[in-house]
Design an enzyme around this catalytic site. Sequence first.
Site, mmCIF file in Angstrom:
data_model
loop_
_atom_site.group_PDB
_atom_site.id
_atom_site.type_symbol
_atom_site.label_atom_id
_atom_site.label_comp_id
_atom_site.label_asym_id
_atom_site.label_seq_id
_atom_site.Cartn_x
_atom_site.Cartn_y
_atom_site.Cartn_z
ATOM 1 C CB CYS A 75 -0.951 -0.027 1.185
ATOM 2 S SG CYS A 75 -1.934 -1.534 1.173
ATOM 3 C CG HIS B 218 -1.794 4.819 5.173
ATOM 4 N ND1 HIS B 218 -1.823 4.719 3.813
ATOM 5 C CD2 HIS B 218 -1.890 3.546 5.651
ATOM 6 C CE1 HIS B 218 -1.928 3.436 3.463
ATOM 7 N NE2 HIS B 218 -1.981 2.710 4.561
ATOM 8 C CG HIS C 91 -6.303 1.212 1.568
ATOM 9 N ND1 HIS C 91 -5.416 1.909 0.778
ATOM 10 C CD2 HIS C 91 -5.546 0.466 2.417
ATOM 11 C CE1 HIS C 91 -4.182 1.580 1.107
ATOM 12 N NE2 HIS C 91 -4.235 0.710 2.102
#
Lengths: 407, 339
Positions: free
Chosen positions: A169, A302, A337
């Site tokens: 990620c 994040h 996400h």
Amino acid sequence: MTHTGRNKIQNKGVAITGMGIISAIGNNLDENRISLLSSTSGIGDLKHIHSKQASQIKVGEIDFTNEQLIEILELPKENNFTRTALLGLIAAKEAVANANLTIDKSIRTGFISATSVGGMDMTERHFKEFQTTSETQKYIASHHLGDGTQKIADELGITDFVTTISTACSSAANAIMLGARLIKSGKLDRVIVGGTDSLSKFTINGFKTLMILSDEACTPFDANRKGLNLGEAAAYLVLESDEFVEKHDKKVLARLSGYGNANDAFHQTASSETGEGAFLAMQKALEVANLSASQIDYINAHGTATPNNDLSESVAIQRIFYNSIPDFSSTKAFTGHTLAAAGAIEAVFSVLAIQEQSIFPNLNFKTKIPETGLIPTTVLKHKHIEHVLSNSFGFGGNCSTLIFSKA
Amino acid sequence: MKKCYIHSAVSISAQHSFESSGFELHSISGKKVEAIHPNYKEFISPIALRRMATGVKMGVAAATKALQIANLEQPDAILTGTGMGCIEDTEKFLNAIIANEEEFLTPTAFIQSTHNTVGAQIALSLKCKTYNNTYVHGALSFESALMDAQLMLQQNEATNILVGGVDELGAEIIDAVRLMEDKTSDGINLPFGEGASFFVLSSEMKNEGIELIDVQSFSAISTETIHEKIQEFLNLNELSFLDIDGLVLGNNGDAFDTYYDNLIAHFPETIPNICYKQWSGEFYTASAFGLFVASEIFRKNEIPQNWFKNKPSKSEMKTLLLYNQFKGRDHSFILLRRC
């Protein structure tokens, strides 16, 4: 020390001259901008993938089907583009147009793309037919992560330096960082950097087994957060050398002034309690930008809305900023996400924040996390923004931070 | 700008290349050839070992030994290239999804299926918190890592870097790739292989060391212009065709070997040509084995004749050029010098 109040003279950084994006909140830059300014989330029910998990999750899915994307891109009907490559090509083409680039072999142009899924969306459909069904065999070659990157580079006409990065990620942040370093060192005149990931059954079930998917719209930094929403997206930025920018009198949208990459070295999937990797990445980025923490006006966190990430990231933010935490928000409640693409999506959002002089809200927040007491910005806020810090963290302890500054 | 030196080179491959005492090359055949595995217990704890797939084991062991030889405890960066990534765990999780129709799944295979697993496990085993990146661009995966390493050393962002390439065979997807190759008459004419090659690169010079002069890659070059691109690359490094003492080439027997033929034609016939994939098999990071072979050439005083594809009259090799491509794409040039 990074918490000094004294202002430093910022490093000039690398010029950003174009951007392109497709996400659950818009098929181009303007649509994304409008959604962010109007607090319109793209989180909803899964439509394109037939999965048993569909009723138990919410996702940030792009409305277009693959067939529609192929039509928009005017690709031949007989092709082996996977969804990851299709989304990537949409965003990369917009970035090139936005920067007013003509790809010309006399100018050293690179392309660096990030992905974690690659051709998995097609592999998972046809995996058991590869040996026997000839119609599916064209997707054997499109499985590996470099294939989509190469297809996009070919469509853009880039033949020089082309590569793909995959650090889960944090992938796109690392692609952007590598691009900036290649420009700074003079190895390239310009480079298109970013990432793309499509939704797949593979990742939906993977995150499901980790029990970190929420069945409701995600609530980043909330005490009662239930987990993340997966999303799909692609975004790219055009970075150009100062020499090139001056020579061609190009408009600079913003500058990438800092970057840091560190490893948490704690666990394959979980972040450490002290947020060590995140702390080191932010510290390094501030060092490279030659900025003190107090000069950061906004943190695009994040903030995946998993119990582990949001606490660990909050602790790391407190270690860097102490008692003067700047405005911060996670935009994951808008897009979901988007895994390897997230760093690029949020790089575009960081530049938009500078352009709009606005902090985009952290949607769905109600209660602060008791351990840290941090409260994100929950409504659109206009303020003077000079520097934005953006975090991306991934499996394998990979932590990366980028800093964007007003041109 | 700082220079870049290779302090250690370690390879697990289809050859006995992991043995410290040197190795004899043997020929390989078949559709797929597995690596010759060392005793991993010497490098990895039994508990960790149980969960690790082949690629992770090979990567961690090769990386650990590369650090030992270079006498380095903590690198300033860990850079890993992998073309197919952790294909064993990817296939395992994919099969579980299909077989159990998305139910009763466990996370282990998924967790270990991400492409950065090898780089992450090395960092975890060393508790190394520095710059960590994974490059996954087909036949340029390793070269991208190598290029970033050189960039970091040149720009003084690091002094010692661990860099490597790793790929494992798995049981299904690569078999499907093999099937497609075998359908065409001029497909890849070597076994598919696997392996891990790791190196410590440093900006500090050591006696009798190897300098990595430069590395460059291109997404696309035509067969007609390959020699021009090589010439530009050599010129950039103030060298000409005549300065090269040996060619290390990625021939795999398919139709695209014409690239190598076109290139060789521009170099003197007297210099050795070494084609390494006949010993490692073909895989996306086989070129890391190629760099290992090149390091061995510098390390050995005498090169056995069976290493050469041609019958060279020149034997002393000071400057080597490595060239690799895959299906006419993803071209890479690496220049090495004995110092």
